[in-house]
Scaffold this motif. Structure first.
Motif, mmCIF file in Angstrom:
data_model
loop_
_atom_site.group_PDB
_atom_site.id
_atom_site.type_symbol
_atom_site.label_atom_id
_atom_site.label_comp_id
_atom_site.label_asym_id
_atom_site.label_seq_id
_atom_site.Cartn_x
_atom_site.Cartn_y
_atom_site.Cartn_z
ATOM 1 N N VAL A 5 0.999 -1.155 -0.313
ATOM 2 C CA VAL A 5 0.111 -0.199 0.103
ATOM 3 C C VAL A 5 0.720 1.474 0.315
ATOM 4 O O VAL A 5 1.137 2.426 -0.479
ATOM 5 N N ARG A 6 1.590 1.105 0.841
ATOM 6 C CA ARG A 6 2.761 2.217 0.771
ATOM 7 C C ARG A 6 3.960 2.419 -0.391
ATOM 8 O O ARG A 6 3.781 3.824 -0.904
ATOM 9 N N GLU A 7 4.132 1.438 -0.847
ATOM 10 C CA GLU A 7 5.267 1.567 -1.979
ATOM 11 C C GLU A 7 4.086 2.573 -3.025
ATOM 12 O O GLU A 7 3.773 3.166 -4.274
ATOM 13 N N GLU A 8 2.819 1.760 -3.464
ATOM 14 C CA GLU A 8 2.043 1.949 -4.395
ATOM 15 C C GLU A 8 0.694 3.183 -4.309
ATOM 16 O O GLU A 8 0.365 3.482 -5.324
ATOM 17 N N THR A 9 0.539 3.294 -3.356
ATOM 18 C CA THR A 9 -0.596 4.806 -2.999
ATOM 19 C C THR A 9 0.478 6.342 -2.265
ATOM 20 O O THR A 9 -0.020 7.200 -2.330
ATOM 21 N N GLY A 10 1.636 5.401 -1.523
ATOM 22 C CA GLY A 10 2.275 6.431 -0.877
ATOM 23 C C GLY A 10 1.247 6.205 0.713
ATOM 24 O O GLY A 10 1.581 7.124 1.534
ATOM 25 N N LEU A 11 -0.038 5.992 0.825
ATOM 26 C CA LEU A 11 -1.226 6.145 2.138
ATOM 27 C C LEU A 11 -0.775 5.248 2.706
ATOM 28 O O LEU A 11 0.437 3.633 2.982
ATOM 29 N N LYS A 61 -2.981 7.517 6.869
ATOM 30 C CA LYS A 61 -2.987 8.530 6.845
ATOM 31 C C LYS A 61 -2.156 8.589 5.588
ATOM 32 O O LYS A 61 -1.309 7.748 5.148
ATOM 33 N N GLY A 62 -1.252 9.655 5.337
ATOM 34 C CA GLY A 62 -0.829 10.827 3.791
ATOM 35 C C GLY A 62 -1.719 10.596 3.296
ATOM 36 O O GLY A 62 -2.757 10.787 3.081
ATOM 37 N N GLU A 63 -0.975 11.113 2.249
ATOM 38 C CA GLU A 63 -0.991 11.728 0.807
ATOM 39 C C GLU A 63 -1.168 10.590 -0.222
ATOM 40 O O GLU A 63 -0.337 10.118 -0.661
#
Length: 160
Positions: free
Chosen positions: A55-61, A96-98
């Motif tokens: 999720v972090r790698e593909e979306t930044g979230l 969280k995050g953008e």
């Protein structure tokens, strides 16, 4: 003794109210069309660590492992090639995050859950999509006959 090869993947549906986050994956990335974030587990990470990383790698979230809801298993078995492809599916309603400005797997869009199934997507993802929002967990099991290029067993179960 026969060696069985396993492919282990995660998929994480991200929900915000009545909307879900999907990526519009281009054809050159494989499996074109709309899909939820996910990908191959890296050894020796856990299933939830893999889902969080993808999720972090593909979306930044950023999602926490404790916020993941396990929704089910989708597996594809090819007996002629001794291969079992397993996708562990999660739902995340807290993050969280953008969003990334230039995501690596394709454009990210928030879509109304009820409208999502009308988007272009792989048939295997379309049939899995609404199962994320049913109560309980799902199990999808497909057995493929490589020689005759056809499905010989295809089951979808909802478990309590």
């Amino acid at each position: 003794m026969t060696t069985i090869n396993y492919g282990m993947y995660t998929m994480c549906m991200i929900q915000d109210g009545d909307k879900i986050l999907l990526q519009n994956r281009p054809g050159e990335r494989g499996f074109p069309g709309f899909i939820a974030p996910g990908g191959k587990l890296e050894f020796p990470e856990s299933l939830t660590e893999g889902a969080v990383r993808e999720v972090r790698e593909e979306t930044g979230l950023i999602i926490k492992p404790d916020d993941l809801i396990y929704k089910g298993l989708d597996e594809y078995v090819n007996p002629q090639n001794n291969f079992r492809y397993m996708v562990f599916n999660y739902l995340a309603c807290a993050f969280k995050g953008e969003l990334l400005a230039d995501p690596p797997e394709g454009e990210l869009i928030w879509v109304d859950i009820n409208e999502a199934v009308s988007l272009p997507m792989q048939p295997w993802f379309k049939r899995r999509l609404l199962l994320f929002f049913k109560e309980g967990t799902f199990e999808i099991s497909v057995v493929w006959d490589e020689e005759h290029q056809r499905t010989v067993k295809d089951k979808v179960r909802m478990l309590k």
